[in-house]
Design a protein around this motif. Sequence first.
Motif, PDB file in Angstrom:
ATOM      1  N   GLU A 108      22.956  31.413 -43.305  1.00 53.48           N
ATOM      2  CA  GLU A 108      23.763  30.850 -42.215  1.00 53.48           C
ATOM      3  C   GLU A 108      24.312  29.468 -42.580  1.00 53.48           C
ATOM      4  OE1 GLU A 108      22.571  28.909 -37.986  1.00 53.48           O
ATOM      5  OE2 GLU A 108      21.792  30.938 -38.344  1.00 53.48           O
ATOM      6  N   LYS A 109      23.504  28.663 -43.279  1.00 56.78           N
ATOM      7  CA  LYS A 109      23.885  27.292 -43.611  1.00 56.78           C
ATOM      8  C   LYS A 109      24.529  27.168 -44.991  1.00 56.78           C
ATOM      9  CE  LYS A 109      22.183  25.763 -39.761  1.00 56.78           C
ATOM     10  NZ  LYS A 109      23.057  25.353 -38.686  1.00 56.78           N
ATOM     11  N   GLY A 110      24.621  28.268 -45.729  1.00 62.00           N
ATOM     12  CA  GLY A 110      25.255  28.247 -47.048  1.00 62.00           C
ATOM     13  C   GLY A 110      24.395  27.645 -48.144  1.00 62.00           C
ATOM     14  N   ASP A 111      23.081  27.705 -48.006  1.00 63.77           N
ATOM     15  CA  ASP A 111      22.170  27.153 -49.010  1.00 63.77           C
ATOM     16  C   ASP A 111      21.710  28.259 -49.958  1.00 63.77           C
ATOM     17  OD1 ASP A 111      20.289  25.823 -50.512  1.00 63.77           O
ATOM     18  OD2 ASP A 111      18.998  25.301 -48.830  1.00 63.77           O
ATOM     19  N   VAL A 112      22.539  28.538 -50.954  1.00 63.29           N
ATOM     20  CA  VAL A 112      22.242  29.631 -51.884  1.00 63.29           C
ATOM     21  C   VAL A 112      21.072  29.292 -52.808  1.00 63.29           C
ATOM     22  CG1 VAL A 112      24.562  30.623 -51.787  1.00 63.29           C
ATOM     23  CG2 VAL A 112      24.025  28.896 -53.514  1.00 63.29           C
ATOM     24  N   ALA A 113      20.871  28.034 -53.128  1.00 61.36           N
ATOM     25  CA  ALA A 113      19.784  27.653 -54.030  1.00 61.36           C
ATOM     26  C   ALA A 113      18.419  27.943 -53.403  1.00 61.36           C
ATOM     27  CB  ALA A 113      19.897  26.179 -54.409  1.00 61.36           C
ATOM     28  N   THR A 114      18.232  27.529 -52.153  1.00 64.39           N
ATOM     29  CA  THR A 114      16.963  27.805 -51.482  1.00 64.39           C
ATOM     30  C   THR A 114      16.804  29.307 -51.271  1.00 64.39           C
ATOM     31  OG1 THR A 114      17.062  25.653 -50.371  1.00 64.39           O
ATOM     32  CG2 THR A 114      15.527  27.261 -49.466  1.00 64.39           C
ATOM     33  N   ALA A 115      17.875  29.988 -50.891  1.00 65.36           N
ATOM     34  CA  ALA A 115      17.817  31.436 -50.685  1.00 65.36           C
ATOM     35  C   ALA A 115      17.365  32.153 -51.952  1.00 65.36           C
ATOM     36  CB  ALA A 115      19.174  31.959 -50.225  1.00 65.36           C
TER      37      ALA A 115
END
Length: 170
Positions: free
Chosen positions: A141-148
């Motif tokens: 949702e927040k666009g945080d691909v690294a954490t995902a």
Amino acid sequence: MTKHDDLAQRRQAPLTTPTDLGEEARAELAGGLRILLADVFALYLKTKNFHWHVSGPHFRDYHLLLDEQSDELFAITDPIAERARKLGGTALRSIGQIARLQRLSDNDADFVDAKDMLAELRQDNQALVVSLRQLHELCDEKGDVATASLIENWIDEAERRVWFLFESTR
């Protein structure tokens, strides 16, 4: 400005690492990671507790399994904390903070049957999978691909722990 003033000013400087995700995303993601970290520490300690106190006919196998699983949990604590810091948030600061934030329950019983230990850890790891999926959704949702991306690996590891614990109790 004196040297003393400079030191005082640096001590008060916020720990906010720059990120393009925005303040709301930073706060929500770092907060989610902090709660995840509390859960992982709680599960790590419970797994170690059971590792130290397991007994019975399958002692060696269970003892080694729980040692392996606790090592795996401890291994992700630093990446979780550092990811929160990379987002400009904070990590955990104390055992008290873990106790306030953790969603998984402790087990302080004097004796727990080995099969009950494994069943409880299976449930806790399954709950961790659910929490990881929810945090992954927030990352999307927040666009945080690294954490995902990190979370995807942690889900796989947690599902492996669930599988091993499930199969060990059949």
